[in-house]
Scaffold this motif. Structure first.
Motif, mmCIF file in Angstrom:
data_model
loop_
_atom_site.group_PDB
_atom_site.id
_atom_site.type_symbol
_atom_site.label_atom_id
_atom_site.label_comp_id
_atom_site.label_asym_id
_atom_site.label_seq_id
_atom_site.Cartn_x
_atom_site.Cartn_y
_atom_site.Cartn_z
ATOM 1 N N GLY A 19 117.461 99.917 34.900
ATOM 2 C CA GLY A 19 117.129 100.909 35.828
ATOM 3 C C GLY A 19 116.505 100.407 37.249
ATOM 4 N N GLU A 20 116.823 101.063 37.992
ATOM 5 C CA GLU A 20 116.495 100.974 39.409
ATOM 6 C C GLU A 20 115.030 101.697 39.704
ATOM 7 O OE1 GLU A 20 117.500 101.567 44.178
ATOM 8 O OE2 GLU A 20 117.937 103.209 42.703
ATOM 9 N N ALA A 21 114.102 100.993 39.419
ATOM 10 C CA ALA A 21 112.879 101.824 39.728
ATOM 11 C C ALA A 21 111.749 100.556 40.274
ATOM 12 C CB ALA A 21 112.381 102.049 38.446
ATOM 13 N N ASN A 26 120.469 91.992 47.052
ATOM 14 C CA ASN A 26 121.219 92.875 46.384
ATOM 15 C C ASN A 26 122.004 93.554 47.479
ATOM 16 O OD1 ASN A 26 119.544 94.840 47.441
ATOM 17 N ND2 ASN A 26 118.290 95.429 45.621
ATOM 18 N N HIS A 27 122.552 95.083 46.944
ATOM 19 C CA HIS A 27 123.690 95.613 48.110
ATOM 20 C C HIS A 27 122.641 96.504 48.979
ATOM 21 C CE1 HIS A 27 122.538 98.599 45.073
ATOM 22 N NE2 HIS A 27 122.735 99.444 45.761
ATOM 23 N N ASP A 28 121.441 96.728 48.964
ATOM 24 C CA ASP A 28 120.794 97.200 49.794
ATOM 25 C C ASP A 28 120.033 96.387 50.658
ATOM 26 O OD1 ASP A 28 121.236 99.931 48.953
ATOM 27 O OD2 ASP A 28 119.843 99.810 47.202
ATOM 28 N N GLU A 29 118.824 96.974 51.599
ATOM 29 C CA GLU A 29 117.848 96.103 52.076
ATOM 30 C C GLU A 29 116.949 95.324 51.304
ATOM 31 O OE1 GLU A 29 117.529 99.251 51.625
ATOM 32 O OE2 GLU A 29 115.616 99.701 51.617
ATOM 33 N N GLU A 71 123.284 100.117 58.827
ATOM 34 C CA GLU A 71 122.442 100.153 57.870
ATOM 35 C C GLU A 71 122.625 99.189 57.016
ATOM 36 O OE1 GLU A 71 121.334 104.286 56.237
ATOM 37 O OE2 GLU A 71 122.580 104.860 57.903
ATOM 38 N N ARG A 72 123.059 99.298 55.522
ATOM 39 C CA ARG A 72 123.077 98.470 54.743
ATOM 40 C C ARG A 72 124.309 97.748 54.503
ATOM 41 N NH1 ARG A 72 121.562 102.289 50.703
ATOM 42 N NH2 ARG A 72 122.070 103.607 52.232
ATOM 43 N N ILE A 73 125.342 98.424 55.160
ATOM 44 C CA ILE A 73 126.621 97.889 55.117
ATOM 45 C C ILE A 73 126.859 96.336 55.733
ATOM 46 C CG2 ILE A 73 129.168 98.441 55.946
ATOM 47 C CD1 ILE A 73 128.089 100.497 54.350
ATOM 48 N N PHE A 104 124.762 100.585 31.661
ATOM 49 C CA PHE A 104 124.845 101.333 33.150
ATOM 50 C C PHE A 104 123.543 100.664 33.784
ATOM 51 C CE2 PHE A 104 126.379 104.190 29.973
ATOM 52 C CZ PHE A 104 127.594 104.809 30.731
ATOM 53 N N ARG A 105 123.924 100.750 35.215
ATOM 54 C CA ARG A 105 122.796 100.403 36.259
ATOM 55 C C ARG A 105 122.338 101.834 36.760
ATOM 56 N NH1 ARG A 105 121.874 101.798 41.721
ATOM 57 N NH2 ARG A 105 120.575 100.416 42.721
ATOM 58 N N LEU A 106 121.025 102.335 36.264
ATOM 59 C CA LEU A 106 120.998 103.602 36.510
ATOM 60 C C LEU A 106 120.217 103.805 37.779
ATOM 61 C CD1 LEU A 106 120.767 106.485 35.278
ATOM 62 C CD2 LEU A 106 118.378 105.904 34.322
ATOM 63 N N ASP A 107 120.796 104.584 38.727
ATOM 64 C CA ASP A 107 120.261 104.654 40.260
ATOM 65 C C ASP A 107 119.203 105.556 40.081
ATOM 66 O OD1 ASP A 107 121.250 104.052 42.940
ATOM 67 O OD2 ASP A 107 121.366 105.989 43.076
ATOM 68 N N ALA A 108 118.097 105.166 40.965
ATOM 69 C CA ALA A 108 117.174 106.041 41.542
ATOM 70 C C ALA A 108 116.154 106.647 40.255
ATOM 71 C CB ALA A 108 117.862 107.121 42.296
ATOM 72 N N ASN A 167 121.202 111.038 39.926
ATOM 73 C CA ASN A 167 120.199 111.680 40.585
ATOM 74 C C ASN A 167 120.778 112.976 41.502
ATOM 75 O OD1 ASN A 167 117.342 112.073 41.586
ATOM 76 N ND2 ASN A 167 118.302 111.502 43.367
ATOM 77 N N HIS A 168 121.943 112.573 42.134
ATOM 78 C CA HIS A 168 122.413 113.399 43.005
ATOM 79 C C HIS A 168 124.045 113.447 42.915
ATOM 80 C CE1 HIS A 168 121.384 109.536 44.742
ATOM 81 N NE2 HIS A 168 122.698 109.697 45.111
ATOM 82 N N THR A 169 124.419 114.440 43.644
ATOM 83 C CA THR A 169 125.837 114.342 43.748
ATOM 84 C C THR A 169 126.182 114.113 45.314
ATOM 85 O OG1 THR A 169 126.514 116.494 43.918
ATOM 86 C CG2 THR A 169 126.462 115.826 41.803
ATOM 87 N N GLU A 178 130.469 108.547 52.118
ATOM 88 C CA GLU A 178 129.316 108.473 53.177
ATOM 89 C C GLU A 178 128.250 107.445 52.773
ATOM 90 O OE1 GLU A 178 128.682 111.674 55.672
ATOM 91 O OE2 GLU A 178 129.721 112.892 54.146
ATOM 92 N N ASP A 179 127.885 107.372 51.518
ATOM 93 C CA ASP A 179 126.881 106.355 50.971
ATOM 94 C C ASP A 179 127.684 105.343 50.203
ATOM 95 O OD1 ASP A 179 124.628 104.993 50.848
ATOM 96 O OD2 ASP A 179 123.796 106.321 49.343
ATOM 97 N N ASP A 180 128.749 104.734 50.579
ATOM 98 C CA ASP A 180 129.312 103.685 50.095
ATOM 99 C C ASP A 180 129.708 104.038 48.434
ATOM 100 O OD1 ASP A 180 130.652 101.287 50.670
ATOM 101 O OD2 ASP A 180 129.337 100.247 50.215
#
Ligand code: NOJ
Length: 572
Positions: free
Chosen positions: A271-273, A337-340, A418-420, A227-231, A132-134, A89-91
């Motif tokens: 890190g993504e920060a 990147n893959h986002d906006e 969105e970002r798709i 790792f690219r650590l999300d969020a 950060n989440h599942t 649902e979020d790619d």
């Protein structure tokens, strides 16, 4: 230090390359120990890269077929977007099993084969770590929401009442309505910084901490290099209350990094920060004991402002403000990147200028702060402007990260949500579905018309054309790799005598570079103090030496021109 097993602590103490001691080592050569300092990183999503079995979706076997392409391009590391089982649902950023491979992308066996094939070619693999989440479909969350007494209840963040700021702090404003959502079964609210199907894990719970280490250990054991650590800022918000000024637990990052290095000495965390310059040090750690790499979002947004307006000042200030980082740390620079493109750190006036130039239509804008387009369409497919941007990326102080398809100048599809829009299938050939899949229909539409359509824009066409953007990028990556000063050295922004010209000098181990970029579309003259240097060697055109005149190197740059020079010594 919390929740770190004794063996991990001991292993950390025994590993000689650990960065904790690096800041004390005077020898600059020590920087060469860190592979990520000078790596060219290529980000891709397996599902949109290459389909091998004709089901319409990319897979690991397809990616294996394209490893030689990536090798030829010259990259050092692949960053894989999430590939674990997920409802998508979020790619894929909604993971339903941290220990598996999504069957849509292949089997665990295919993954191991991919790792083998990548490593055989000397390509490292880093992966997204989205902890950060599942997904709300993860068995932990299913059990957590089942009852208040479930073992997994406290793995997530629950509140009996609806917190008063439940409609604040959304990451996706306009799409997301709140960060606390009621769960009917137990009539309590769960916290989700992102979409409501992405419940946040509770890192105040030691079991969650331990589980995150297991995940890291598991993938390192599979050959992953980092790792690219999300969020990141949201993970370390402990406790997670969703407050405006949360307490951030930076020790968490040190623990995580130490754990990773206890399992693999050179494992790196990127890190993504998206934080302000004054906060960077907390993430890298005072002596480099935090995460090794961070995306330089701050510079990225100001760079887009500079590209849009030609006004360089805020960008050069951003580069200066993000200069001081520990010896073992490194910036990751990127264009798209893959986002906006998140423009949230610009002033409103600056943001509006970037919108006006690069995303004037509201369909191009997203989340009240960004633009959901690829680079080439934003720059009006102006080859010179695109080259300027990429030459700059390769020469910024840090490690460059390229998004798949950018090396060709791929376009976007604003009909996708969105970002798709910036995640369409890779364009390999002019055959049906861009040679991405032999299926009649790709699971996500391929761009199939106009200047960016696969019929005209694809790898096959660009491979044969020496002047193509693809071949230009391959040459630039080669050039970049012959200039280790960029990732390892110290840099100085120089006055070039023109407000439109960015001049940067690198020094490392007795070698020096001078790289200049003209942000104006008009020709410009530059003059740069030569200091002690006696000669400039142009690294891009036929051998041309240049001597200083009256203490200055005099340079001419065409509109959007760029030049790379080595000072004094040419390296054979
Ligand atoms: C940041 C990722 O870059 C984005 O794509 C994702 O939607 C969110 N984190 C949630 O994982």
């Amino acid at each position: 230090m919390k929740n770190l097993s004794l063996s991990a602590v001991l292993a950390c103490l025994l590993i000689p390359t650990l960065a904790l001691s690096q800041s004390k080592v005077a020898d600059v050569k020590v920087r060469e120990n860190f592979w990520y300092k000078n790596s060219v990183i290529y980000n891709l999503e397996v599902g949109v890269f290459k389909d091998s079995d004709g089901d319409g979706r990319g897979d690991f076997n397809g990616l294996i077929q394209k490893l030689d392409y990536l090798k030829k391009l010259g990259i050092d590391a692949i960053w894989l977007a999430p590939f674990q089982p997920s409802p998508g649902e979020d790619d894929g950023y909604d993971v339903a099993d941290f220990y598996g491979v999504d069957e849509k992308l292949g089997t665990s066996g295919d993954f191991v084969e991919f790792m083998h094939q990548a490593n055989k070619r000397g390509i490292k693999v880093i992966m997204d770590l989205v902890i950060n989440h599942t997904s709300d479909q993860h068995p932990w969350f299913k059990k957590s929401r089942e009852s208040k007494t479930s073992k997994y209840r406290d793995w997530y963040v629950w509140s009996k009442e609806r917190p008063k700021d439940a409609d604040k702090g959304m990451v996706f404003p306009g799409v997301q309505k709140e960060v606390w959502t009621i769960d009917k079964k137990t009539n309590e609210y769960y916290y989700h910084r992102f979409y409501d199907f992405q419940p946040d894990l509770n890192f105040s719970n030691p079991e969650v901490m331990q589980e995150s280490q297991r995940i890291i250990g598991y993938w390192l054991n599979q050959g992953i290099a980092g790792f690219r650590l999300d969020a990141v800022p949201f993970i370390i918000e402990v406790p997670k209350t969703g407050s405006k000024k949360p307490k951030l637990d930076f020790d968490f990052l040190t623990d995580m990094r130490q754990f990773a290095q206890s399992r693999k000495a050179d494992a790196a965390i990127l890190g993504e920060a998206n934080v302000m310059p004054e906060e960077n040090q907390n993430y890298f750690g005072k002596n480099g004991e935090g995460i090794q790499m961070m995306f330089n979002f701050y510079a990225n947004q100001h760079l887009f402002y500079a590209l849009a307006t030609g006004d360089l000042k805020p960008f050069t200030t951003a580069i200066e403000q993000t200069k001081k980082i520990p010896e073992a740390s490194q910036w990751a620079h990127f264009l798209r990147n893959h986002d906006e493109i998140d423009l949230g750190r610009l002033t409103e006036k600056q943001r509006n200028e970037v919108y006006r130039k690069f995303g004037p239509d509201t369909t191009m804008q997203l989340y009240d702060r960004g633009i959901r387009r690829r680079l080439a369409p934003m720059l009006g497919n102006n080859r010179k402007h695109i080259e300027l941007a990429y030459s700059l990326l390769y020469s910024l102080p840090g490690a460059p990260v390229i998004r798949y398809g950018e090396e060709l100048g791929m376009g976007d599809d604003l009909n996708l949500k969105e970002r798709i829009s910036v995640r369409t299938p890779m364009q390999w050939t002019d055959e049906k579905n861009a040679g991405f899949t032999t299926a009649d229909t790709a699971f996500r539409p391929v761009i199939n018309k106009g200047d960016y359509g696969f019929q005209r824009l694809n790898v096959a066409v660009q491979t044969r054309d020496q002047s193509s953007l693809l071949n230009w990028n391959a040459r630039m990556i080669k050039l970049r790799k012959s200039c280790p000063e960029i990732g390892l050295g110290d840099y100085t922004l120089l006055n070039a005598g023109s407000p439109d010209i960015l001049a940067i000098r690198y020094d490392y181990n007795g070698q020096s570079l001078l790289i200049v970029h003209n942000f104006s579309d008009k020709p410009r003259k530059a003059s740069v103090a030569s200091g002690k240097s006696k000669v400039l060697y142009d690294l891009m055109t036929d051998p041309q030496d240049q001597k200083p005149e009256a203490g200055k190197f005099k340079l001419s740059l065409e509109g959007y021109g760029y030049k790379w020079f080595r000072l004094d010594h040419i390296i054979p």
